[in-house]
Design an enzyme around this catalytic site. Structure first.
Site, short mmCIF file in Angstrom:
data_model
loop_
_atom_site.label_atom_id
_atom_site.label_comp_id
_atom_site.label_asym_id
_atom_site.label_seq_id
_atom_site.Cartn_x
_atom_site.Cartn_y
_atom_site.Cartn_z
N HIS A 95 0.86 -1.20 0.00
CA HIS A 95 0.00 0.00 0.00
C HIS A 95 0.88 1.24 0.00
O HIS A 95 1.97 1.24 0.57
CB HIS A 95 -0.89 0.02 1.25
CG HIS A 95 -2.07 0.93 1.09
ND1 HIS A 95 -2.01 2.27 1.38
CD2 HIS A 95 -3.31 0.70 0.63
CE1 HIS A 95 -3.18 2.83 1.12
NE2 HIS A 95 -3.99 1.89 0.67
N ASP A 115 -8.02 -5.09 -0.93
CA ASP A 115 -8.42 -5.90 -2.09
C ASP A 115 -8.14 -7.38 -1.94
O ASP A 115 -8.52 -8.17 -2.82
CB ASP A 115 -7.70 -5.37 -3.34
CG ASP A 115 -8.20 -3.99 -3.71
OD1 ASP A 115 -7.38 -3.08 -3.95
OD2 ASP A 115 -9.44 -3.81 -3.73
C1 SDX Z 1 -5.86 0.30 -3.32
O1 SDX Z 1 -4.12 4.67 -1.98
C2 SDX Z 1 -5.12 4.06 -1.53
O2 SDX Z 1 -5.66 4.36 -0.46
C3 SDX Z 1 -5.66 2.94 -2.40
C4 SDX Z 1 -6.74 2.07 -1.77
C5 SDX Z 1 -8.02 2.83 -1.58
O3 SDX Z 1 -8.79 2.46 -0.68
O4 SDX Z 1 -8.29 3.75 -2.39
O5 SDX Z 1 -6.29 1.59 -0.51
C6 SDX Z 1 -7.07 0.89 -2.68
O6 SDX Z 1 -5.53 0.68 -4.41
C7 SDX Z 1 -5.08 -0.74 -2.56
C8 SDX Z 1 -3.85 -1.24 -3.37
C9 SDX Z 1 -4.32 -2.31 -4.36
N1 SDX Z 1 -3.16 -2.68 -5.27
C10 SDX Z 1 -2.62 -3.88 -5.18
O7 SDX Z 1 -2.88 -4.73 -4.32
C11 SDX Z 1 -1.58 -4.15 -6.27
C12 SDX Z 1 -0.35 -4.80 -5.66
N2 SDX Z 1 0.31 -3.77 -4.84
C13 SDX Z 1 1.40 -3.07 -5.38
O8 SDX Z 1 1.38 -2.87 -6.77
C14 SDX Z 1 1.84 -1.90 -4.53
O9 SDX Z 1 1.97 -2.35 -3.25
C15 SDX Z 1 1.05 -0.62 -4.56
C16 SDX Z 1 0.72 -0.18 -5.94
C17 SDX Z 1 -0.20 -0.74 -3.77
C18 SDX Z 1 1.95 0.41 -3.94
O10 SDX Z 1 3.00 0.51 -4.87
P1 SDX Z 1 4.35 1.24 -4.55
O11 SDX Z 1 4.06 2.55 -3.92
O12 SDX Z 1 5.25 1.23 -5.74
O13 SDX Z 1 4.95 0.28 -3.45
P2 SDX Z 1 6.20 0.68 -2.64
O14 SDX Z 1 6.94 1.81 -3.26
O15 SDX Z 1 5.77 0.87 -1.21
O16 SDX Z 1 7.10 -0.62 -2.82
C19 SDX Z 1 8.23 -0.77 -2.01
C20 SDX Z 1 8.87 -2.08 -2.43
C21 SDX Z 1 9.30 -2.13 -3.89
O17 SDX Z 1 10.40 -3.03 -3.92
P3 SDX Z 1 11.92 -2.37 -3.90
O18 SDX Z 1 12.07 -1.56 -5.15
O19 SDX Z 1 12.03 -1.56 -2.62
O20 SDX Z 1 12.85 -3.58 -3.89
O21 SDX Z 1 7.95 -3.18 -2.28
C22 SDX Z 1 7.76 -3.81 -3.54
C23 SDX Z 1 8.17 -2.82 -4.59
O22 SDX Z 1 8.59 -3.49 -5.76
N3 SDX Z 1 6.33 -4.15 -3.62
C24 SDX Z 1 5.86 -5.36 -3.93
C25 SDX Z 1 4.47 -5.26 -3.84
N4 SDX Z 1 4.14 -4.00 -3.51
C26 SDX Z 1 5.31 -3.31 -3.37
N5 SDX Z 1 6.49 -6.52 -4.27
C27 SDX Z 1 5.68 -7.59 -4.52
N6 SDX Z 1 4.32 -7.56 -4.46
C28 SDX Z 1 3.69 -6.41 -4.13
N7 SDX Z 1 2.37 -6.37 -4.07
#
Ligand code: SDX
Length: 393
Positions: A272, A329
């Site tokens: 998130h 989700d």
């Molecule tokens: C919603 O904003 C809101 O409030 C949204 C929401 C709402 O109510 O409106 O809460 C609803 O959109 C929830 C999120 C739903 N999306 C997913 O579940 C998709 C999977 N999640 C990811 O794509 C991701 O976690 C995000 C998009 C939610 C956040 O993306 P970020 O900001 O790029 O994540 P981050 O920068 O905090 O990541 C830090 C690290 C990275 O790795 P490094 O580069 O540090 O090595 O964590 C990794 C990312 O690659 N990472 C994941 C991951 N999410 C982050 N690795 C594997 N699986 C994941 N799901």
């Protein structure tokens, strides 16, 4: 206390946002709508009550809620020509694209909803969309399933009527008066109702700040929510869990893919932008999934796979280091599926829940007469240079 600050009246909207609607603390996993905890609201309120709270700032009295619902019911009809627009879509169209289009199209049939300046004009636009949007949701699903389009029954509660419009069959009506399904949907919609300045809400606010009408602003928000990194994740989670099931429940393979930087795969439903702790909504939905499937007598191996995946991720150093927890989700689709909702309708259900939050945020921005949104940028391009004729390039 709870992030309350006083705002300099000269505050200018430079892209960051000041709002008094929803408070969340990502480190502590706290979420409150107008000061009320999501845990209490999910347990004790109903969706229309929460919609009123988000939009107008206080929990309604019985009289206020009854009037609000009566005003909404007056608009629980759409121009018959909307069916022609719906019919123009192929059955293969994604329901989010259909919903976004129909929501924007409603402007043509409700021109008074565009140039709204007074609170009364805004209220009229708000009750219109709260009356019409559930019809668009139900008809989008039924069109896809090749079912006849129905209006609901105005004697029913707001959420019960949505279920009726979605599921009524020509000779049976097994979904109305089923408290398990009504309560499950009510709770899910409450949990999705607002979430501060997420991608789709920011979209609604910035489109609305140009004084584009409410329906056009909501249509833009629906498009933003559609993305698999945002609301589209609830569909992507189920598709991922299905793939793991087809793979013999090999969760380790998908954990490996999620950690492999060369692989674009992410563990859908995890992580998130703000929560670096458990998403409080995910906790509630996980419990509700067990209850609803138990009450419905549904055995779904997908729920066990989800729980196994969660356990593995919470013990995996990669996920622990990055504070990746299940988000809203991760479990919601398991309940939608048990209710018989098609998987590509899951994000439409998210939009239905988020509607009052989008409306509340749009109304706050308009009532505060905020200037047009204009985020600034950090320029990293070329310095000035002289034009060169093509013959000299
Ligand atoms: C919603 O904003 C809101 O409030 C949204 C929401 C709402 O109510 O409106 O809460 C609803 O959109 C929830 C999120 C739903 N999306 C997913 O579940 C998709 C999977 N999640 C990811 O794509 C991701 O976690 C995000 C998009 C939610 C956040 O993306 P970020 O900001 O790029 O994540 P981050 O920068 O905090 O990541 C830090 C690290 C990275 O790795 P490094 O580069 O540090 O090595 O964590 C990794 C990312 O690659 N990472 C994941 C991951 N999410 C982050 N690795 C594997 N699986 C994941 N799901």
């Amino acid at each position: 206390t709870g992030g309350v600050t006083t705002i300099d009246p000269g505050y200018k909207n430079t892209g960051s946002c000041v709002s008094g609607i929803t408070f969340l603390d990502g480190e502590k996993g706290i979420l409150r709508y107008r000061g009320y905890s999501i845990e209490e609201l999910a347990e004790k309120a109903d969706f229309l009550e929460v919609a009123y709270l988000l939009i107008f700032g206080d929990l309604p009295t019985t009289a206020e809620l009854d009037k609000f619902h009566a005003d909404i019911k007056k608009h629980a009809v759409v121009d018959d020509d909307v069916k022609k627009i719906l019919d123009a879509f192929p059955k293969s169209a994604h329901p989010m694209g259909v919903l976004s289009s129909l929501t924007s199209a409603l402007t043509a049939f409700n021109p008074s909803s565009v140039n709204v300046e007074s609170e009364e004009e805004m209220y009229n636009a708000i009750v219109r969309i709260l009356g019409k949007f559930p019809i668009l949701v139900a008809w989008t699903m039924r069109k896809k399933l090749g079912l006849p389009l129905y209006y609901g029954d105005s004697s029913l509660g707001y959420v019960e009527n949505i279920l009726k419009m979605m599921f009524k069959q020509p000779n049976e009506d097994k979904y109305t008066q089923n408290p398990i399904l009504v309560n499950a949907l009510d709770k899910l919609l409450i949990l999705h109702a607002d979430h501060e300045q997420n991608c789709s809400t920011s979209t609604v606010r910035i489109v609305g700040s140009s004084h584009a009408g409410l329906f056009a602003s909501l249509s833009a928000g629906i498009s933003a929510l559609w993305g698999p990194l945002h609301g589209g994740a609830n569909q992507a989670v189920l598709e991922m869990l299905e793939a793991i099931k087809e793979d013999g429940g090999d969760t380790k393979k998908y954990m490996g893919k999620a950690k492999d930087k060369a692989d674009p795969f992410r563990l859908m439903g995890f992580g998130h932008r703000v929560y670096k702790n458990f998403d409080p909504r995910a906790k509630i939905i996980k419990v509700a999934a067990d209850e609803v499937l138990g009450d419905l007598g549904v055995q779904d191996p997908i729920l066990d796979i989800a729980k196994g995946l969660e356990k593995e991720a919470l013990e995996d150093q990669y996920f622990v280091d990055r504070k990746l927890y299940p988000n809203v989700d991760f479990y919601s689709g398991i309940i939608y599926r048990a209710m018989g909702i098609p998987v590509d309708m899951f994000t439409v259900m998210f939009a239905l829940g988020r509607l009052p939050g989008w409306i509340a945020q749009w109304r706050e921005m308009r009532l505060r007469k905020e200037p047009i949104g204009r985020p600034r940028q950090v320029y990293i391009g070329e310095n000035e240079r002289a034009f060169k004729a093509i013959a000299d390039r």
